[in-house]
Design an enzyme around this catalytic site. Structure first.
Site, short mmCIF file in Angstrom:
data_model
loop_
_atom_site.label_atom_id
_atom_site.label_comp_id
_atom_site.label_asym_id
_atom_site.label_seq_id
_atom_site.Cartn_x
_atom_site.Cartn_y
_atom_site.Cartn_z
N ARG A 64 77.03 88.76 21.81
CA ARG A 64 77.98 88.03 21.73
C ARG A 64 79.31 88.52 21.17
O ARG A 64 79.31 88.60 20.03
CB ARG A 64 77.29 86.95 21.23
CG ARG A 64 76.21 85.89 22.00
CD ARG A 64 76.37 84.39 21.80
NE ARG A 64 74.91 83.95 22.21
CZ ARG A 64 74.27 83.12 21.87
NH1 ARG A 64 74.76 81.85 21.17
NH2 ARG A 64 73.29 82.93 22.91
N LEU A 77 77.62 86.45 28.51
CA LEU A 77 76.20 86.83 29.72
C LEU A 77 76.21 85.95 30.77
O LEU A 77 76.06 86.23 31.89
CB LEU A 77 74.84 87.24 29.21
CG LEU A 77 74.81 88.80 28.14
CD1 LEU A 77 73.00 88.43 27.51
CD2 LEU A 77 74.98 89.88 28.85
N LYS A 78 77.09 84.50 30.59
CA LYS A 78 77.20 83.53 31.44
C LYS A 78 78.59 83.97 31.72
O LYS A 78 78.89 82.62 33.28
CB LYS A 78 77.14 82.40 31.03
CG LYS A 78 75.21 82.23 30.03
CD LYS A 78 75.41 80.64 29.40
CE LYS A 78 74.15 80.21 28.91
NZ LYS A 78 74.15 78.78 28.25
N ARG A 136 66.78 83.82 34.51
CA ARG A 136 67.90 82.33 34.49
C ARG A 136 69.38 83.47 34.87
O ARG A 136 70.29 83.45 35.39
CB ARG A 136 67.93 81.38 33.77
CG ARG A 136 66.53 80.67 33.71
CD ARG A 136 67.01 79.58 33.01
NE ARG A 136 66.51 79.51 32.06
CZ ARG A 136 64.95 80.10 31.41
NH1 ARG A 136 63.94 79.44 32.52
NH2 ARG A 136 64.94 79.69 30.13
N GLY A 155 58.54 79.54 18.02
CA GLY A 155 57.83 79.32 16.61
C GLY A 155 58.84 80.64 16.36
O GLY A 155 59.77 80.86 15.90
N HIS A 156 57.94 80.90 14.66
CA HIS A 156 58.41 82.07 14.12
C HIS A 156 57.38 82.84 13.38
O HIS A 156 55.96 82.55 13.45
CB HIS A 156 59.35 81.28 12.37
CG HIS A 156 60.61 80.97 12.70
ND1 HIS A 156 61.77 82.29 13.75
CD2 HIS A 156 61.48 80.21 13.60
CE1 HIS A 156 62.55 81.65 13.85
NE2 HIS A 156 62.33 80.03 13.76
N ASP A 157 57.69 83.46 12.40
CA ASP A 157 56.71 84.90 12.07
C ASP A 157 55.16 84.46 11.59
O ASP A 157 54.31 84.81 12.26
CB ASP A 157 57.47 85.88 10.92
CG ASP A 157 56.58 87.18 10.20
OD1 ASP A 157 56.66 87.91 10.16
OD2 ASP A 157 55.89 86.63 9.21
N TYR A 183 53.26 83.26 14.20
CA TYR A 183 52.44 84.05 15.06
C TYR A 183 51.35 84.14 14.12
O TYR A 183 50.22 85.15 14.81
CB TYR A 183 52.90 84.82 15.67
CG TYR A 183 54.66 84.29 16.11
CD1 TYR A 183 54.31 83.21 16.79
CD2 TYR A 183 55.62 84.67 15.39
CE1 TYR A 183 55.45 82.56 17.61
CE2 TYR A 183 56.88 84.17 16.27
CZ TYR A 183 57.25 83.25 16.90
OH TYR A 183 58.56 82.85 17.19
N ASP A 201 56.01 90.06 12.73
CA ASP A 201 58.21 90.50 12.93
C ASP A 201 57.79 91.88 13.24
O ASP A 201 57.89 92.69 13.99
CB ASP A 201 58.94 90.08 12.46
CG ASP A 201 59.77 88.45 12.68
OD1 ASP A 201 58.90 87.94 13.57
OD2 ASP A 201 60.59 87.81 11.68
#
Length: 356
Positions: free
Chosen positions: A37, A60-61, A90, A124-126, A129, A155
């Protein structure tokens, strides 16, 4: 010219394991264009995970942005994306669209939970998981909650490295005449797969699910200890000959408390006794006595201390780039050395495509 010279990757900017995977491939010589971005990043970074890449800044939009990405994908070997399942579809950049344009593409998808399953759409995060996958279980003594080094097990270990291997494997498959395909790299899958060594030991009875009672997470001879100066050291004298040497170095050869190495019921008392002993000297004093011997010893170093350690300096494992500490590329190749490239400015390579 790195070992992956001639491999071209498009990376859709994200956080954590996706960018790390892109950095690893770039370190190894791949051409990596990161599509990111415009403007400041959501989470400010020093840019180490962007090193060696080229940067194209796109919203990207915005009209025409997706077409630009598809043009890059036309000539790419692989793609990295780490969005929530369905987000790329999408945007008009899902696997069906991309593989239709480039049938040999390795389409790499990096998520925590995976592309499907009951939790696929949950945040969620590292730590979440690796908790669910079982990989966090042994990361702590039996009487305290487990704690893992941030990002390393999930990660990076279970995520970025599995994605990198998956992409390279799929690219080799396509170059050998096979079709392009989707690589679904989920941290829960990778970190579970990393458990197979422990599961093998478990199957033979050498590892138990009860923490602190097995040979790699409970013994006095495989543990971390605090020293007199508040710093820490580790010992890992698993083999009998190394255990005997450790006792000899510590002046404990004749101490009956340590005569039996593998009696789990005695480990708490033995750990306590070693903790008292290691607390009598500083970390540097223990290094002087034990480092470099077969007693299986190492000090616990911070990253900056590790960068200054003679062994790590001899290996060139860390580098200082304008006052910013970075780890050097790994692994090493005898004929095609890897290089940590410069960090690009956001949008530095807009309009250049794959042209150097």
């Amino acid at each position: 010219m790195g070992v992956l010279s001639g491999v071209r990757i498009v990376e859709i900017a994200g956080i954590g394991p996706g960018p790390f995977c892109g950095m690893l491939l770039a370190d190894l010589g791949a051409e990596v264009i990161v599509v990111e971005r415009p403007g400041p990043a959501e989470i400010p970074t020093a840019g180490i995970l962007r090193r060696g890449k080229r940067s194209v800044a796109l919203d990207l939009k915005a009209p025409g942005a997706v077409d630009t990405v598809l043009e890059l994908i036309d000539d790419a070997d692989g793609l990295i994306e780490g969005m929530r399942p369905g987000a790329m579809e999408r945007l008009g950049l899902g696997p069906e669209v991309c593989l239709a344009r480039n049938p040999r593409l390795a389409y790499g998808r990096m998520t925590g939970w995976g592309q499907d399953g009951p939790l696929a759409q949950a945040a969620g995060h590292d730590n979440n998981y690796i908790a669910l996958s079982g990989a966090l279980h042994y990361a702590g003594a039996g009487d305290v909650p487990p704690v893992a080094p941030p990002t390393l097990v999930g990660d990076i270990g279970g995520g970025a490295l599995y994605l990198a291997l998956g992409l390279v494997s799929a690219i080799l498959h396509a170059r050998g005449g096979g079709k392009g395909q989707v690589v679904d790299a989920a941290i829960v899958d990778g970190s579970a797969h990393m458990m197979n060594l422990l599961l093998d030991l478990s199957a033979t009875g050498l590892m138990r699910e009860q923490r602190g009672m097995s040979m790699l997470d409970g013994p006095h001879w495989f543990n971390t200890y605090r020293c007199k100066d508040g710093r820490d050291i580790t010992v890992g004298a698993l083999e009998t000959k190394f255990y005997k040497l450790l006792l000899e170095k510590l002046g404990l050869s004749g101490d009956r408390r340590f005569a039996v190495q593998h009696a789990a019921g005695q480990w708490p008392l033995q750990r306590s006794a070693l903790a008292e002993l290691f607390a009598t000297r500083t970390r540097d004093e223990w290094c002087e006595l034990l480092e470099g011997s077969d007693a299986c010893f190492a000090p616990v170093l911070s990253p900056s201390e590790a960068a200054r350690h003679p062994h790590m300096q001899a290996r060139g494992a860390y580098r200082d780039d304008g006052g910013m500490l970075q780890a050097s590329p790994a692994p090493r190749f005898s004929e095609t050395p890897s290089v940590a490239g410069p960090i690009p400015a956001v949008g530095e390579h807009n309009g250049q495509g794959w042209k150097l």
